[in-house]
Scaffold this active site. Sequence first.
Site, PDB file in Angstrom:
ATOM      1  N   ASP A   7     -31.525  31.388 -26.121  1.00 45.33           N
ATOM      2  CA  ASP A   7     -31.496  30.438 -27.214  1.00 45.33           C
ATOM      3  C   ASP A   7     -30.499  31.008 -28.238  1.00 45.33           C
ATOM      4  OD1 ASP A   7     -32.554  28.389 -29.017  1.00 45.33           O
ATOM      5  OD2 ASP A   7     -33.419  30.084 -30.088  1.00 45.33           O
ATOM      6  N   ASP A   9     -29.930  29.987 -32.062  1.00 50.69           N
ATOM      7  CA  ASP A   9     -30.425  30.192 -33.423  1.00 50.69           C
ATOM      8  C   ASP A   9     -31.795  30.874 -33.390  1.00 50.69           C
ATOM      9  OD1 ASP A   9     -30.946  29.995 -36.112  1.00 50.69           O
ATOM     10  OD2 ASP A   9     -31.433  27.861 -36.058  1.00 50.69           O
ATOM     11  N   GLY A  44     -36.107  25.346 -33.917  1.00 52.98           N
ATOM     12  CA  GLY A  44     -35.922  24.960 -32.515  1.00 52.98           C
ATOM     13  C   GLY A  44     -36.044  23.464 -32.240  1.00 52.98           C
ATOM     14  N   SER A 115     -28.812  22.992 -30.391  1.00 50.29           N
ATOM     15  CA  SER A 115     -27.808  22.662 -31.403  1.00 50.29           C
ATOM     16  C   SER A 115     -26.550  22.016 -30.831  1.00 50.29           C
ATOM     17  CB  SER A 115     -27.402  23.938 -32.149  1.00 50.29           C
ATOM     18  OG  SER A 115     -26.367  23.636 -33.058  1.00 50.29           O
ATOM     19  N   ASN A 117     -23.967  22.187 -32.581  1.00 47.85           N
ATOM     20  CA  ASN A 117     -22.932  23.037 -33.171  1.00 47.85           C
ATOM     21  C   ASN A 117     -22.813  24.378 -32.453  1.00 47.85           C
ATOM     22  OD1 ASN A 117     -22.142  21.383 -35.553  1.00 47.85           O
ATOM     23  ND2 ASN A 117     -24.309  21.613 -36.064  1.00 47.85           N
ATOM     24  N   ASP A 169     -37.042  32.048 -29.475  1.00 51.79           N
ATOM     25  CA  ASP A 169     -37.831  32.374 -30.672  1.00 51.79           C
ATOM     26  C   ASP A 169     -38.776  31.232 -31.071  1.00 51.79           C
ATOM     27  OD1 ASP A 169     -35.612  30.701 -31.583  1.00 51.79           O
ATOM     28  OD2 ASP A 169     -36.315  31.161 -33.602  1.00 51.79           O
TER      29      ASP A 169
HETATM   30  P1  B16 Z   1     -27.863  20.971 -34.836  1.00 50.91           P
HETATM   31  P2  B16 Z   1     -31.613  26.600 -31.192  1.00 50.91           P
HETATM   32  C1  B16 Z   1     -31.753  24.640 -33.007  1.00 50.91           C
HETATM   33  O1  B16 Z   1     -31.039  25.697 -32.422  1.00 50.91           O
HETATM   34  C2  B16 Z   1     -32.245  25.058 -34.387  1.00 50.91           C
HETATM   35  O2  B16 Z   1     -33.217  26.096 -34.275  1.00 50.91           O
HETATM   36  C3  B16 Z   1     -32.889  23.871 -35.083  1.00 50.91           C
HETATM   37  O3  B16 Z   1     -33.314  24.235 -36.376  1.00 50.91           O
HETATM   38  C4  B16 Z   1     -31.849  22.738 -35.161  1.00 50.91           C
HETATM   39  O4  B16 Z   1     -32.417  21.559 -35.759  1.00 50.91           O
HETATM   40  C5  B16 Z   1     -31.358  22.391 -33.752  1.00 50.91           C
HETATM   41  O5  B16 Z   1     -30.824  23.551 -33.147  1.00 50.91           O
HETATM   42  C6  B16 Z   1     -30.294  21.305 -33.774  1.00 50.91           C
HETATM   43  O6  B16 Z   1     -29.162  21.825 -34.429  1.00 50.91           O
HETATM   44  O7  B16 Z   1     -28.233  20.113 -36.004  1.00 50.91           O
HETATM   45  O8  B16 Z   1     -26.844  22.042 -35.138  1.00 50.91           O
HETATM   46  O9  B16 Z   1     -27.470  20.141 -33.637  1.00 50.91           O
HETATM   47  O10 B16 Z   1     -32.693  27.443 -31.784  1.00 50.91           O
HETATM   48  O11 B16 Z   1     -32.098  25.671 -30.091  1.00 50.91           O
HETATM   49  O12 B16 Z   1     -30.386  27.403 -30.794  1.00 50.91           O
HETATM   50 MG    MG Z   2     -34.126  29.097 -31.749  1.00 48.56          MG
END
Ligand code: B16
Ligand code: MG
Length: 217
Positions: A7, A9, A44, A115, A117, A169
């Site tokens: 993962d 973030d 997440g 994400s 991004n 996480d």
């Molecule tokens: P985005 P992960 C997740 O990343 C984040 O933990 C979560 O807080 C966020 O809303 C989600 O990505 C979407 O992100 O807005 O950048 O597309 O933990 O799956 O790496």
């Molecule tokens: Mg995460």
Amino acid sequence: MKAFIFDLDGVIVFTDRYHYLAWKRMADRIGVYFDETINNRLRGVSRAKSLEIILERSEEKRFSDAQKQELMEEKNSYYKELLQSMTPKDVDQEVRETLEVLRRRGYKLAIGSSSKNAGFILERIGLTGVFDAVSDGNLITHSKPNPEVFLKAAELLEVSPVECCVVEDAFAGIDAAKAAGMLAIGIGDAAGYEAADIRIRSLAELKNRNFGGEKSG
Ligand code: B16
Ligand code: MG
């Protein structure tokens, strides 16, 4: 085991503060109460689901799909502004070392992130070339706890799901890994989640365990 799927973030890098600041700016602008406790529920979780959680506190209950889309774009532009300040220094040395050791031992490495991004973040922190595959929010239709993002990563790596270890996480991410038939390793918040097969306190612990499938010599 043949591969590790990380993962992003909360495991490789910590952007939750930026998510918080960006959602807070959007929520303040439209007059909706938002605080760090509510923010903890967003870990997440997809962007669309995060917005739904934030709008629970809104007096105005009816938002059209177009309005929701605009609010998500507004938050994302604040978030991307904040991401611009990230550099390779935002990755702990321990994280870099662990990835390198696992690679040397012959494991394939992938990202499995909700994400959209993820690619941009990997570029900012200089880790783009380290992963054999990036499965992220742009490739999937169902967010964690649905296993899609991890199954997609296994497909891109050309390994079977049972040969993959997922490092996560978020509770939803552990559930997604289990639903994919993968070994679920919990870190951070998920180190306290009993559904995780293995619970670790730091990524470096991965170097001290034998997951089988290591290259000899
Ligand atoms: P985005 P992960 C997740 O990343 C984040 O933990 C979560 O807080 C966020 O809303 C989600 O990505 C979407 O992100 O807005 O950048 O597309 O933990 O799956 O790496
Ligand atoms: Mg995460």
